[in-house]
Write a protein that holds these residues in place. Sequence first.
Motif, PDB file in Angstrom:
ATOM      1  N   THR A  63      12.964  -1.658  40.627  1.00  0.00           N
ATOM      2  CA  THR A  63      13.460  -1.601  42.005  1.00  0.00           C
ATOM      3  C   THR A  63      14.368  -0.406  42.299  1.00  0.00           C
ATOM      4  O   THR A  63      14.451   0.019  43.429  1.00  0.00           O
ATOM      5  CB  THR A  63      14.238  -2.886  42.336  1.00  0.00           C
ATOM      6  OG1 THR A  63      15.228  -3.080  41.335  1.00  0.00           O
ATOM      7  CG2 THR A  63      13.328  -4.077  42.382  1.00  0.00           C
ATOM      8  N   SER A  64      15.036   0.125  41.284  1.00  0.00           N
ATOM      9  CA  SER A  64      15.962   1.217  41.561  1.00  0.00           C
ATOM     10  C   SER A  64      15.242   2.561  41.527  1.00  0.00           C
ATOM     11  O   SER A  64      14.936   3.099  40.470  1.00  0.00           O
ATOM     12  CB  SER A  64      17.104   1.232  40.556  1.00  0.00           C
ATOM     13  OG  SER A  64      17.847   2.416  40.726  1.00  0.00           O
ATOM     14  N   ALA A  65      14.992   3.095  42.715  1.00  0.00           N
ATOM     15  CA  ALA A  65      14.274   4.366  42.800  1.00  0.00           C
ATOM     16  C   ALA A  65      15.055   5.482  42.102  1.00  0.00           C
ATOM     17  O   ALA A  65      14.481   6.335  41.430  1.00  0.00           O
ATOM     18  CB  ALA A  65      14.029   4.718  44.258  1.00  0.00           C
ATOM     19  N   LEU A  66      16.379   5.426  42.230  1.00  0.00           N
ATOM     20  CA  LEU A  66      17.208   6.491  41.656  1.00  0.00           C
ATOM     21  C   LEU A  66      17.124   6.491  40.127  1.00  0.00           C
ATOM     22  O   LEU A  66      16.935   7.545  39.500  1.00  0.00           O
ATOM     23  CB  LEU A  66      18.663   6.278  42.105  1.00  0.00           C
ATOM     24  CG  LEU A  66      19.581   7.466  41.969  1.00  0.00           C
ATOM     25  CD1 LEU A  66      19.115   8.622  42.828  1.00  0.00           C
ATOM     26  CD2 LEU A  66      21.016   7.083  42.354  1.00  0.00           C
ATOM     27  N   ALA A  67      17.246   5.305  39.526  1.00  0.00           N
ATOM     28  CA  ALA A  67      17.187   5.201  38.067  1.00  0.00           C
ATOM     29  C   ALA A  67      15.819   5.641  37.552  1.00  0.00           C
ATOM     30  O   ALA A  67      15.722   6.320  36.518  1.00  0.00           O
ATOM     31  CB  ALA A  67      17.472   3.771  37.638  1.00  0.00           C
ATOM     32  N   LEU A  68      14.778   5.276  38.271  1.00  0.00           N
ATOM     33  CA  LEU A  68      13.424   5.660  37.843  1.00  0.00           C
ATOM     34  C   LEU A  68      13.217   7.158  37.992  1.00  0.00           C
ATOM     35  O   LEU A  68      12.563   7.796  37.154  1.00  0.00           O
ATOM     36  CB  LEU A  68      12.380   4.892  38.655  1.00  0.00           C
ATOM     37  CG  LEU A  68      12.317   3.395  38.347  1.00  0.00           C
ATOM     38  CD1 LEU A  68      11.539   2.650  39.420  1.00  0.00           C
ATOM     39  CD2 LEU A  68      11.685   3.148  36.981  1.00  0.00           C
ATOM     40  N   LEU A  69      13.793   7.727  39.059  1.00  0.00           N
ATOM     41  CA  LEU A  69      13.692   9.174  39.251  1.00  0.00           C
ATOM     42  C   LEU A  69      14.412   9.920  38.130  1.00  0.00           C
ATOM     43  O   LEU A  69      13.879  10.908  37.600  1.00  0.00           O
ATOM     44  CB  LEU A  69      14.300   9.572  40.595  1.00  0.00           C
ATOM     45  CG  LEU A  69      13.359   9.588  41.791  1.00  0.00           C
ATOM     46  CD1 LEU A  69      14.145   9.867  43.063  1.00  0.00           C
ATOM     47  CD2 LEU A  69      12.273  10.639  41.606  1.00  0.00           C
ATOM     48  N   VAL A  70      15.598   9.443  37.781  1.00  0.00           N
ATOM     49  CA  VAL A  70      16.348  10.086  36.701  1.00  0.00           C
ATOM     50  C   VAL A  70      15.523  10.060  35.414  1.00  0.00           C
ATOM     51  O   VAL A  70      15.345  11.078  34.737  1.00  0.00           O
ATOM     52  CB  VAL A  70      17.717   9.379  36.494  1.00  0.00           C
ATOM     53  CG1 VAL A  70      18.375   9.832  35.212  1.00  0.00           C
ATOM     54  CG2 VAL A  70      18.630   9.651  37.671  1.00  0.00           C
ATOM     55  N   GLY A  71      15.002   8.886  35.074  1.00  0.00           N
ATOM     56  CA  GLY A  71      14.179   8.747  33.872  1.00  0.00           C
ATOM     57  C   GLY A  71      12.918   9.588  33.939  1.00  0.00           C
ATOM     58  O   GLY A  71      12.539  10.253  32.963  1.00  0.00           O
ATOM     59  N   GLY A  72      12.279   9.573  35.097  1.00  0.00           N
ATOM     60  CA  GLY A  72      11.034  10.318  35.260  1.00  0.00           C
ATOM     61  C   GLY A  72      11.250  11.815  35.153  1.00  0.00           C
ATOM     62  O   GLY A  72      10.484  12.527  34.479  1.00  0.00           O
ATOM     63  N   ILE A  73      12.309  12.304  35.793  1.00  0.00           N
ATOM     64  CA  ILE A  73      12.583  13.746  35.742  1.00  0.00           C
ATOM     65  C   ILE A  73      12.955  14.156  34.310  1.00  0.00           C
ATOM     66  O   ILE A  73      12.568  15.234  33.846  1.00  0.00           O
ATOM     67  CB  ILE A  73      13.696  14.112  36.756  1.00  0.00           C
ATOM     68  CG1 ILE A  73      13.131  13.982  38.177  1.00  0.00           C
ATOM     69  CG2 ILE A  73      14.207  15.531  36.537  1.00  0.00           C
ATOM     70  CD1 ILE A  73      14.165  14.048  39.270  1.00  0.00           C
ATOM     71  N   TYR A  74      13.639  13.280  33.605  1.00  0.00           N
ATOM     72  CA  TYR A  74      13.955  13.551  32.195  1.00  0.00           C
ATOM     73  C   TYR A  74      12.656  13.730  31.388  1.00  0.00           C
ATOM     74  O   TYR A  74      12.517  14.687  30.611  1.00  0.00           O
ATOM     75  CB  TYR A  74      14.789  12.397  31.630  1.00  0.00           C
ATOM     76  CG  TYR A  74      14.994  12.458  30.138  1.00  0.00           C
ATOM     77  CD1 TYR A  74      15.956  13.306  29.590  1.00  0.00           C
ATOM     78  CD2 TYR A  74      14.232  11.681  29.273  1.00  0.00           C
ATOM     79  CE1 TYR A  74      16.147  13.363  28.214  1.00  0.00           C
ATOM     80  CE2 TYR A  74      14.415  11.730  27.906  1.00  0.00           C
ATOM     81  CZ  TYR A  74      15.372  12.576  27.371  1.00  0.00           C
ATOM     82  OH  TYR A  74      15.553  12.640  26.022  1.00  0.00           O
ATOM     83  N   LEU A  75      11.711  12.826  31.610  1.00  0.00           N
ATOM     84  CA  LEU A  75      10.441  12.910  30.870  1.00  0.00           C
ATOM     85  C   LEU A  75       9.676  14.181  31.215  1.00  0.00           C
ATOM     86  O   LEU A  75       9.096  14.836  30.338  1.00  0.00           O
ATOM     87  CB  LEU A  75       9.571  11.692  31.165  1.00  0.00           C
ATOM     88  CG  LEU A  75       9.996  10.377  30.530  1.00  0.00           C
ATOM     89  CD1 LEU A  75       9.059   9.254  30.951  1.00  0.00           C
ATOM     90  CD2 LEU A  75      10.007  10.498  29.008  1.00  0.00           C
ATOM     91  N   VAL A  76       9.679  14.538  32.500  1.00  0.00           N
ATOM     92  CA  VAL A  76       8.975  15.757  32.921  1.00  0.00           C
ATOM     93  C   VAL A  76       9.673  16.986  32.338  1.00  0.00           C
ATOM     94  O   VAL A  76       9.032  17.891  31.799  1.00  0.00           O
ATOM     95  CB  VAL A  76       8.920  15.845  34.469  1.00  0.00           C
ATOM     96  CG1 VAL A  76       8.365  17.187  34.910  1.00  0.00           C
ATOM     97  CG2 VAL A  76       8.067  14.713  35.035  1.00  0.00           C
TER      98      VAL A  76
END
Lengths: 319, 148
Positions: A191-204
């Motif tokens: 549900t937390s778009a911000l947390a997922l974005l942080v994780g996703g950008i880290y992976l990228v």
Amino acid sequence: MNSPKKLIVSHAPFWHIGSAVPERNYNILIAALPAALVGIGIYGAPALAVLCLSVATAIGWEFLITTIAKRPNTVGDGNAAVIGLIFGLLLPATAPWWLVLTGTFVAVVIAKQSFGGIGATPFNPPVLAYAILSVAWRVYFDYDAQLANVNVDFTPFYPLAAAKAFGSGAVADIPLRDLLLGFEIGGIGSTSALALLVGGIYLVARGYVRWEIPLAFVVGLFATASLFHAANPASYAGPLFHLLTGFSLIGAFFLATDDSASPVNTVPMLIYGVVGGIMTMLIRNIGAYPEGVVFAILLINLMNPLVDKIRPKAIGKVA
Amino acid sequence: MTSQKHRTILYGVTILLLVVAIVAYAAFPVPTPEEPIRLMYHTNAGKVLFDHQTHASAGGFALSCTDCHHLHVGEEIEPVSCAMCHPPRPEGMAVPESCFDCHMPDEIEDPMIMKRSDALHEQCMSCHEHYGKGPTFGPDECAKCHVM
């Protein structure tokens, strides 16, 4: 003539850079942690129980199946832990223990090991497990019903279900800030778009996920949601709502990017992602389910071998 | 780090996670509150999510219990769940089918127990009509409350 783009390969001995499958999986675990922590922060001990049980049982199933099948013990590569964590993040915080146990069994034993283990899975294992279980026990994946006894101080209904049933007016008052921070009814860590974005950008940024797939997925979803919204603003919620709600971002960064179920070439990756985003919105807006990400990702996983046949032209030519 | 080292660490972490999960499941189950927070009714015409807390709390619509729960035989007991007496469907339920299952004929005036759907429809609609708020209703407007 020396070209700066020419690859230079020296002779042996070579030195391994130290990056391997375990490192990749442990980095995915790290990237998923912010979303997991937000879920635990919002739903408390029940969410912690579901996540811990999901990771532990996924590793347990992996150990059991590799032992029984006399295959190499692959527990150490961390892939089972990733499957367990991602599956746990999709569940409601009140998921009963047997649902978690069954889900990780389907993900690890059926969706992964029965196809040959890591690198051979045609579908993302947590997604396939979620799809099978949500069809079998629909009510346990109905976030409104499952979280009815959880006291929350934010919008007390599952936004996607409300938007689908009652139109965009029903979700117009939900602040985008809540969707960004994860103050919405839904899966523990989805549900937390911000947390997922942080994780996703880290992976990228670390190179474990290619940017093409998440970006194309988001663009496909956003564009389709915009078209629906423009055609009928009263019935269909806006693109930003759809982007920040439900499984959109966990789908873009963690589900659609599964190694063996996603393409490796640039154009196929873009097609794969865009189709995933479009299908998500088609299912959400005109399909039977309020959330379309799971089935959209299964569909693009199925499409993967076909689109990956679009390959770059070979350099040089046959005389 | 070798694969064996990875495995050893993971086995330890797995056992730890399993213990945490068992303790958390056992010690912190999501309790069913004495006063409902939200109620999900699964009906033949889709499901209906009723936000009991918002209707009953001072910060919400501030309704008193007796605005919806009619008093049961005087006032000697707390308001009870609607389904205690209004069965979700007429047959096969472990609830009284008639007031006379529990009461003597001289204790009550109307012995008929409405089935749950009729009771809830009447309750919701009459209140929304009275206050002129909430979803509109009518034969063609089921989907204002029911998620089909």
